[in-house]
Write a protein that holds these residues in place. Structure first.
Motif, PDB file in Angstrom:
ATOM      1  N   ALA A  19      15.613  21.792 -10.302  1.00 28.72           N
ATOM      2  CA  ALA A  19      15.306  23.191 -10.633  1.00 28.72           C
ATOM      3  C   ALA A  19      13.939  23.293 -11.309  1.00 28.72           C
ATOM      4  CB  ALA A  19      16.408  23.809 -11.495  1.00 28.72           C
ATOM      5  N   ARG A  47       6.247  30.366  -9.992  1.00 29.46           N
ATOM      6  CA  ARG A  47       6.901  29.998  -8.743  1.00 29.46           C
ATOM      7  C   ARG A  47       8.348  29.674  -9.078  1.00 29.46           C
ATOM      8  NH1 ARG A  47       2.348  25.636  -6.925  1.00 29.46           N
ATOM      9  NH2 ARG A  47       0.608  27.108  -6.762  1.00 29.46           N
ATOM     10  N   ARG A 101       6.024  36.038  -2.618  1.00 28.50           N
ATOM     11  CA  ARG A 101       6.728  34.776  -2.898  1.00 28.50           C
ATOM     12  C   ARG A 101       6.901  34.476  -4.375  1.00 28.50           C
ATOM     13  NH1 ARG A 101       4.233  29.788  -0.536  1.00 28.50           N
ATOM     14  NH2 ARG A 101       2.249  30.797  -0.962  1.00 28.50           N
ATOM     15  N   TYR A 102       5.947  34.904  -5.197  1.00 29.45           N
ATOM     16  CA  TYR A 102       5.923  34.513  -6.603  1.00 29.45           C
ATOM     17  C   TYR A 102       5.851  35.739  -7.504  1.00 29.45           C
ATOM     18  CZ  TYR A 102       4.202  30.230  -4.332  1.00 29.45           C
ATOM     19  OH  TYR A 102       4.042  29.149  -3.524  1.00 29.45           O
ATOM     20  N   GLU A 115      12.810  25.081  -7.701  1.00 35.53           N
ATOM     21  CA  GLU A 115      13.156  24.459  -6.427  1.00 35.53           C
ATOM     22  C   GLU A 115      13.785  23.104  -6.672  1.00 35.53           C
ATOM     23  OE1 GLU A 115       9.486  24.092  -4.261  1.00 35.53           O
ATOM     24  OE2 GLU A 115       9.529  26.186  -3.609  1.00 35.53           O
ATOM     25  N   GLY A 116      14.556  22.651  -5.703  1.00 33.93           N
ATOM     26  CA  GLY A 116      15.099  21.301  -5.713  1.00 33.93           C
ATOM     27  C   GLY A 116      16.229  21.100  -6.695  1.00 33.93           C
TER      28      GLY A 116
END
Length: 167
Positions: free
Chosen positions: A85, A78, A59-60, A81-82
């Protein structure tokens, strides 16, 4: 943050690299175990099992840092997201190797990766009891945006944010 502070941090990272710091993306079981070791020493309340560490590789972006062949630290990035960013960049250095520029080098490498991935904002998650980690983040322009304890636990964690991914 003024340009003198920025230059000092970059000089520290450059000195760490000149001192023989080598950063390598985590690949293979031995490197996953090394990454997990640093993570668990720096944040014992969130100690991971081997399976949990292996899952993060998918994932990372995980990186280990070595001085010669000696493991000194690790990092996690990570992806953003969103709508804002927001990427998470975490640099961890074993206590015996702190204050030599290794954390700065790991952080700057992680920040560059976050920018490459399109991050506009960066966060760090830090165990509140890790005073070195909190000071490190504050010196780089991070401010606390959240303080919390995980369900059923008493250890306090901080989410710290820096609104800019620039240098």
């Amino acid at each position: 943050m003024d340009q003198v502070d920025q230059a000092d941090r970059t000089d520290a990272a450059d000195a760490a690299v000149r001192a023989g710091l080598r950063m390598a993306p985590v690949a293979g079981e031995a490197m996953v175990e090394q990454w997990r070791h640093v993570h668990n020493v720096v944040v014992p309340p969130a100690a991971m099992t081997p399976a949990e560490a292996r899952e993060r590789v998918g994932r990372y972006r995980l990186v280990n840092a070595y001085l010669g062949d000696v493991l000194v630290g690790c990092s996690t990035v990570r992806p953003p997201e969103g709508a804002e960013a927001v990427a998470t960049v975490i640099a961890r250095v074993l206590p015996a190797f702190r204050r030599r520029g290794f954390g700065t080098a790991l952080y700057e490498d992680g920040l560059a990766e976050a920018r490459t991935l399109g991050a506009r904002t960066v966060e760090a998650v830090i165990l509140a009891a890790n005073e070195d980690g909190v000071r490190f983040a504050e010196a780089r322009g991070f401010v606390e945006v959240e303080r919390y304890a995980l369900d059923g636990e008493s250890d306090l964690w901080l989410t710290m944010r820096r609104e800019s991914c620039a240098g």
